[in-house]
Design a protein around this motif. Structure first.
Motif, PDB file in Angstrom:
ATOM      1  N   SER A  26       0.814  -1.223   0.000  1.00  0.00           N
ATOM      2  CA  SER A  26       0.000   0.000   0.000  1.00  0.00           C
ATOM      3  C   SER A  26       0.839   1.260   0.000  1.00  0.00           C
ATOM      4  CB  SER A  26      -0.939  -0.002   1.209  1.00  0.00           C
ATOM      5  OG  SER A  26      -1.762  -1.149   1.206  1.00  0.00           O
ATOM      6  N   PHE A  27       1.999   1.235   0.659  1.00  0.00           N
ATOM      7  CA  PHE A  27       2.828   2.429   0.740  1.00  0.00           C
ATOM      8  C   PHE A  27       4.117   2.290  -0.057  1.00  0.00           C
ATOM      9  CE2 PHE A  27       0.314   2.873   4.730  1.00  0.00           C
ATOM     10  CZ  PHE A  27      -0.380   4.009   4.343  1.00  0.00           C
ATOM     11  N   SER A  28       4.071   1.488  -1.107  1.00  0.00           N
ATOM     12  CA  SER A  28       5.196   1.464  -2.039  1.00  0.00           C
ATOM     13  C   SER A  28       5.296   2.818  -2.717  1.00  0.00           C
ATOM     14  CB  SER A  28       4.995   0.360  -3.085  1.00  0.00           C
ATOM     15  OG  SER A  28       3.832   0.611  -3.858  1.00  0.00           O
TER      16      SER A  28
ATOM     17  N   PRO B 130      11.878   8.680 -14.825  1.00  0.00           N
ATOM     18  CA  PRO B 130      11.675   9.546 -13.661  1.00  0.00           C
ATOM     19  C   PRO B 130      10.963   8.833 -12.520  1.00  0.00           C
ATOM     20  CG  PRO B 130      10.053  10.042 -15.356  1.00  0.00           C
ATOM     21  CD  PRO B 130      11.006   9.044 -15.953  1.00  0.00           C
ATOM     22  N   LEU B 131      10.385   7.695 -12.777  1.00  0.00           N
ATOM     23  CA  LEU B 131       9.661   6.981 -11.741  1.00  0.00           C
ATOM     24  C   LEU B 131      10.585   5.999 -11.035  1.00  0.00           C
ATOM     25  CD1 LEU B 131       6.858   6.384 -10.445  1.00  0.00           C
ATOM     26  CD2 LEU B 131       6.731   4.465 -12.015  1.00  0.00           C
ATOM     27  N   GLU B 132      10.673   6.122  -9.730  1.00  0.00           N
ATOM     28  CA  GLU B 132      11.507   5.216  -8.953  1.00  0.00           C
ATOM     29  C   GLU B 132      10.632   4.114  -8.359  1.00  0.00           C
ATOM     30  OE1 GLU B 132      14.431   5.731  -9.417  1.00  0.00           O
ATOM     31  OE2 GLU B 132      14.468   7.829  -9.987  1.00  0.00           O
ATOM     32  N   LEU B 133      11.150   2.891  -8.396  1.00  0.00           N
ATOM     33  CA  LEU B 133      10.378   1.736  -7.944  1.00  0.00           C
ATOM     34  C   LEU B 133      10.756   1.366  -6.521  1.00  0.00           C
ATOM     35  CD1 LEU B 133      10.565  -0.372 -11.210  1.00  0.00           C
ATOM     36  CD2 LEU B 133       8.757   1.170 -10.439  1.00  0.00           C
ATOM     37  N   TYR B 134      10.819   2.347  -5.650  1.00  0.00           N
ATOM     38  CA  TYR B 134      11.236   2.121  -4.277  1.00  0.00           C
ATOM     39  C   TYR B 134      10.159   1.386  -3.486  1.00  0.00           C
ATOM     40  CZ  TYR B 134      12.399   3.087   0.568  1.00  0.00           C
ATOM     41  OH  TYR B 134      12.673   2.956   1.901  1.00  0.00           O
ATOM     42  N   VAL B 135      10.526   0.269  -2.893  1.00  0.00           N
ATOM     43  CA  VAL B 135       9.653  -0.432  -1.956  1.00  0.00           C
ATOM     44  C   VAL B 135      10.416  -0.784  -0.683  1.00  0.00           C
ATOM     45  CG1 VAL B 135       8.043  -1.416  -3.620  1.00  0.00           C
ATOM     46  CG2 VAL B 135      10.174  -2.610  -3.115  1.00  0.00           C
ATOM     47  N   GLY B 136      11.675  -0.428  -0.611  1.00  0.00           N
ATOM     48  CA  GLY B 136      12.492  -0.764   0.548  1.00  0.00           C
ATOM     49  C   GLY B 136      13.319  -2.007   0.299  1.00  0.00           C
ATOM     50  N   ILE B 137      14.453  -2.092   0.965  1.00  0.00           N
ATOM     51  CA  ILE B 137      15.357  -3.221   0.740  1.00  0.00           C
ATOM     52  C   ILE B 137      14.870  -4.485   1.436  1.00  0.00           C
ATOM     53  CG2 ILE B 137      16.819  -2.697   2.738  1.00  0.00           C
ATOM     54  CD1 ILE B 137      17.990  -3.938  -0.741  1.00  0.00           C
ATOM     55  N   LEU B 138      14.139  -4.344   2.551  1.00  0.00           N
ATOM     56  CA  LEU B 138      13.738  -5.519   3.333  1.00  0.00           C
ATOM     57  C   LEU B 138      12.883  -6.506   2.537  1.00  0.00           C
ATOM     58  CD1 LEU B 138      13.746  -7.045   5.985  1.00  0.00           C
ATOM     59  CD2 LEU B 138      11.828  -5.620   6.755  1.00  0.00           C
ATOM     60  N   PRO B 139      11.843  -6.064   1.786  1.00  0.00           N
ATOM     61  CA  PRO B 139      11.067  -7.048   1.006  1.00  0.00           C
ATOM     62  C   PRO B 139      11.924  -7.835   0.031  1.00  0.00           C
ATOM     63  CG  PRO B 139       9.883  -4.972   1.129  1.00  0.00           C
ATOM     64  CD  PRO B 139      11.249  -4.721   1.686  1.00  0.00           C
TER      65      PRO B 139
ATOM     66  N   GLY C 132       3.683  -5.855 -10.074  1.00  0.00           N
ATOM     67  CA  GLY C 132       4.947  -6.357  -9.557  1.00  0.00           C
ATOM     68  C   GLY C 132       5.096  -6.090  -8.075  1.00  0.00           C
ATOM     69  N   ASN C 133       4.716  -4.878  -7.641  1.00  0.00           N
ATOM     70  CA  ASN C 133       4.798  -4.545  -6.220  1.00  0.00           C
ATOM     71  C   ASN C 133       3.857  -5.405  -5.388  1.00  0.00           C
ATOM     72  OD1 ASN C 133       6.688  -2.606  -6.748  1.00  0.00           O
ATOM     73  ND2 ASN C 133       5.277  -0.889  -6.634  1.00  0.00           N
ATOM     74  N   PHE C 134       2.677  -5.693  -5.940  1.00  0.00           N
ATOM     75  CA  PHE C 134       1.739  -6.561  -5.230  1.00  0.00           C
ATOM     76  C   PHE C 134       2.333  -7.968  -5.092  1.00  0.00           C
ATOM     77  CE2 PHE C 134      -2.047  -9.384  -5.177  1.00  0.00           C
ATOM     78  CZ  PHE C 134      -2.587  -8.946  -3.974  1.00  0.00           C
ATOM     79  N   SER C 135       2.919  -8.480  -6.174  1.00  0.00           N
ATOM     80  CA  SER C 135       3.556  -9.797  -6.133  1.00  0.00           C
ATOM     81  C   SER C 135       4.717  -9.808  -5.148  1.00  0.00           C
ATOM     82  CB  SER C 135       4.064 -10.192  -7.525  1.00  0.00           C
ATOM     83  OG  SER C 135       3.022 -10.170  -8.465  1.00  0.00           O
TER      84      SER C 135
END
Length: 443
Positions: free
Chosen positions: A137-139, A295-304, A366-369
């Motif tokens: 949700s907060f990706s 320009p779009l960054e696919l940041y979701v954090g390193i932990l996942p 992809g983020n959901f997966s």
């Protein structure tokens, strides 16, 4: 006793209500400036598209045929916000900015809620499901585009639709109507391109579950989940025909009809943004011959990502939910088109007759997966820690993260100290190696 102590005791006593309270607290904590502080979300789409449309709707009931103040003249009934007109009575009690702000906050809350319920139905614990729900949700993708109602709605519909398919596959056919309603809502208020990709993912998910099903003999019984999924997609699309037919008839007059064709957008080479989303490394994206500077960054954090890597290493040693292979494939199909050397973008582009553009638009799936796989990894963390490879994996992660941080800090320092020299070297490199390839091409 502190607030957090009270909250923790409340969580232990009322776990379901505790989860809801956690989600509400998190959403309000992030969006308090616009909920309580009188602030507004200001960016190009909201300022020049959404705010004028909502302000126009707030002037009276019904959907006007022509808005002379938007885009030099625009028929609002072809836009997604026109379908909020039946709710225009709410503008008598709230101004359009308050309605907009609350709708955005509600969208993030629903994304947390439905993704949490979906993860719980994958047999994940409450804590792990909460972690996975926050991951999705907060990706960065959701935060970046969540201020647009069409994206905001699409983001929370994804876990709801996957939940409907999963429930139907387990024999709860009443979720057919939840799926149909979600599909219709997606066509009316969601982003059309996202809706198409989500529908294809749902069909693939239903087929995967049907193939793995052991529900008796006969093709109809075995593939009932896929049949019901096709059915609720058809019903939802039928309910959305007023919106689809109107938009289709207007398509020939819109620049957006061909706006996405030929657009390419690939994964950013600045891998440090997996940890530091706002760390900018000048020129590094432009120097890569394989990957462009999206320009779009696919940041979701390193932990996942670490949890997914750990799960892959130990997948033969631990038992995970049966949906694991599907979400691995969906993750790959969602991210690989952003890497030019995979040529998957070109394949999808041809299969969709040139309509597919902006490969980043698959990243939300992809983020959901990724959140599903990270949740599966966290659920099995104790089993994985007992494996022989875990100490080596932990050391590699430690040195890898530390090395990335050290490298980019050194790069930042070098650029600040030797800016002019570095720029001169880069300019000469571009002139010698890349200028001939770009000369004469459209900007």
């Amino acid at each position: 006793m502190s607030f957090f102590s009270h909250f923790y005791r409340f969580w232990l006593k009322h776990k379901k209500l505790g989860v809801l309270a956690l989600f509400i607290f998190a959403v309000m904590g992030i969006f308090w400036p616009i909920v309580f502080g009188g602030r507004a979300i200001v960016n190009y789409p909201t300022l020049y598209h959404q705010y004028p449309s909502l302000a126009f709707l707030s002037k009276g009931p019904g959907t006007p045929l022509w808005d002379p103040f938007l885009l030099g003249g625009y028929p609002p009934y072809v836009g997604e916000l026109s379908y909020l007109a039946p709710f225009s009575l709410i503008f008598k009690y709230f101004n359009f900015l308050e309605v907009f702000n609350l709708s955005i906050v509600l969208g993030f809350f629903l994304a947390l809620l439905f993704s949490y319920i979906f993860f719980r139905n994958l047999s994940l614990s409450r804590a792990v499901s909460s972690f996975a729900a926050f991951t999705y949700s907060f990706s960065h993708l959701n935060i970046s585009w969540g201020s647009l109602i069409i994206f905001n709605v699409s983001f929370w519909l994804v876990p709801l639709l996957f939940l409907a398919v999963l429930k139907i596959s387990s024999g709860k056919k009443a979720y057919f109507w939840a799926g149909a309603g979600a599909v219709a809502l997606g066509w009316y208020l969601g982003f059309g391109e996202f809706q198409i990709y989500t529908i294809f993912a749902l069909l693939a998910f239903s087929l995967f579950l049907s193939i793995r099903s052991e529900s008796g003999r006969g093709l109809l019984r075995r593939f009932s989940a896929a049949i019901y999924t096709v059915g609720f997609i058809a019903v939802g699309t039928f309910l959305a025909l007023p919106r689809l037919v109107t938009a289709y008839n207007f398509l020939g007059y819109s620049v957006r009809a061909a706006g996405a064709k030929g657009e390419t957008s690939f994964l950013n080479l600045n891998l440090a943004k997996a940890i530091f989303p706002y760390l900018n490394i000048p020129f590094i994206e432009k120097l890569s011959p394989l990957i462009s500077n999206s320009p779009l960054e696919l940041y979701v954090g390193i932990l996942p990502w670490l949890l997914v890597g750990l799960l892959f290493l130990g997948i033969r040693k631990v038992k995970v939910h049966g949906t694991f292979p599907f979400f691995v494939i969906l993750l790959a199909v969602s991210y690989l088109p952003m890497i030019r050397v995979s040529h998957l973008f070109d394949l999808i582009y041809k299969l969709t007759f040139g309509v597919f553009g902006g490969s980043w638009k698959l990243a939300f799936l992809g983020n959901f997966s990724l959140s599903v796989l990270a949740g599966l990894g966290l659920q099995k963390i104790e089993d994985l820690r007992r494996q022989n490879f875990f100490p080596k994996f932990a050391n590699v992660c430690k040195y890898l993260v530390g090395g990335i941080i050290a490298f980019f800090i050194a790069l930042q320092i070098a650029f600040r100290l030797f800016r002019n020299s570095i720029l001169a070297v880069l300019n000469n490199l571009f002139a010698e190696r890349f200028y001939d390839q770009t000369a004469g091409k459209a900007l």
